[in-house]
Design a protein around this motif. Structure first.
Motif, PDB file in Angstrom:
ATOM      1  N   GLU A  19      55.549 -15.085  -1.120  1.00 20.93           N
ATOM      2  CA  GLU A  19      55.855 -16.445  -0.987  1.00 20.93           C
ATOM      3  C   GLU A  19      55.140 -17.365  -2.045  1.00 20.93           C
ATOM      4  N   ALA A  20      54.325 -16.867  -2.719  1.00 19.84           N
ATOM      5  CA  ALA A  20      53.822 -17.443  -4.000  1.00 19.84           C
ATOM      6  C   ALA A  20      54.677 -17.583  -5.120  1.00 19.84           C
ATOM      7  N   ILE A  21      55.500 -16.574  -5.326  1.00 24.21           N
ATOM      8  CA  ILE A  21      56.782 -16.503  -6.065  1.00 24.21           C
ATOM      9  C   ILE A  21      57.697 -17.576  -5.779  1.00 24.21           C
ATOM     10  N   SER A  31      60.604 -22.767  -6.690  1.00 24.10           N
ATOM     11  CA  SER A  31      61.113 -23.815  -6.012  1.00 24.10           C
ATOM     12  C   SER A  31      60.501 -25.290  -6.529  1.00 24.10           C
ATOM     13  N   GLU A  32      59.338 -25.317  -7.172  1.00 22.06           N
ATOM     14  CA  GLU A  32      58.575 -26.239  -7.973  1.00 22.06           C
ATOM     15  C   GLU A  32      59.176 -26.565  -9.318  1.00 22.06           C
TER      16      GLU A  32
END
Length: 75
Positions: free
Chosen positions: A66-68, A73-74
Motif C-alpha cells: 500500500e505504501a508503494i 500515485s503521488e
C-alpha cells in the motif's frame, strides 16, 4: 537485546517450523498408538505460532504494498 531476539519474527517462524518438523515426526511415529504425549501439544502450539507469524508477515507485506502504491500515485 533479549527483546530484539524474542520479537524477531523470522526467528520465531524458524523456531516454530523446527518445532513442527520435530514434533510432527513424533506425532507421525506415534500415530497408531492411542496415547497422547507432550509432542502433540508442542505440535499444536508450533502450528499456532507459525500461523501467527505468517499473519504478521502478510500484514507487513500488505502495508508495504500500500505504501508503494501510494508513493507511485503521488509521483
Amino acid at each position: 537485546m533479549l527483546k530484539l531476539i524474542t520479537r524477531n519474527l523470522y526467528l520465531n517462524l524458524f523456531v516454530a517450523l523446527a518445532l513442527v518438523i520435530t514434533s510432527g515426526y513424533e506425532v507421525y511415529e506415534s500415530f497408531e498408538e492411542a496415547n497422547i504425549g507432550a509432542h502433540h501439544g508442542v505440535f499444536v502450539f508450533a502450528l499456532f505460532q507459525m500461523l501467527k507469524c505468517i499473519a504478521v508477515i502478510g500484514e507487513s507485506v500488505l502495508a508495504v504494498d500500500e505504501a508503494i502504491s501510494a508513493s507511485k500515485s503521488e509521483g
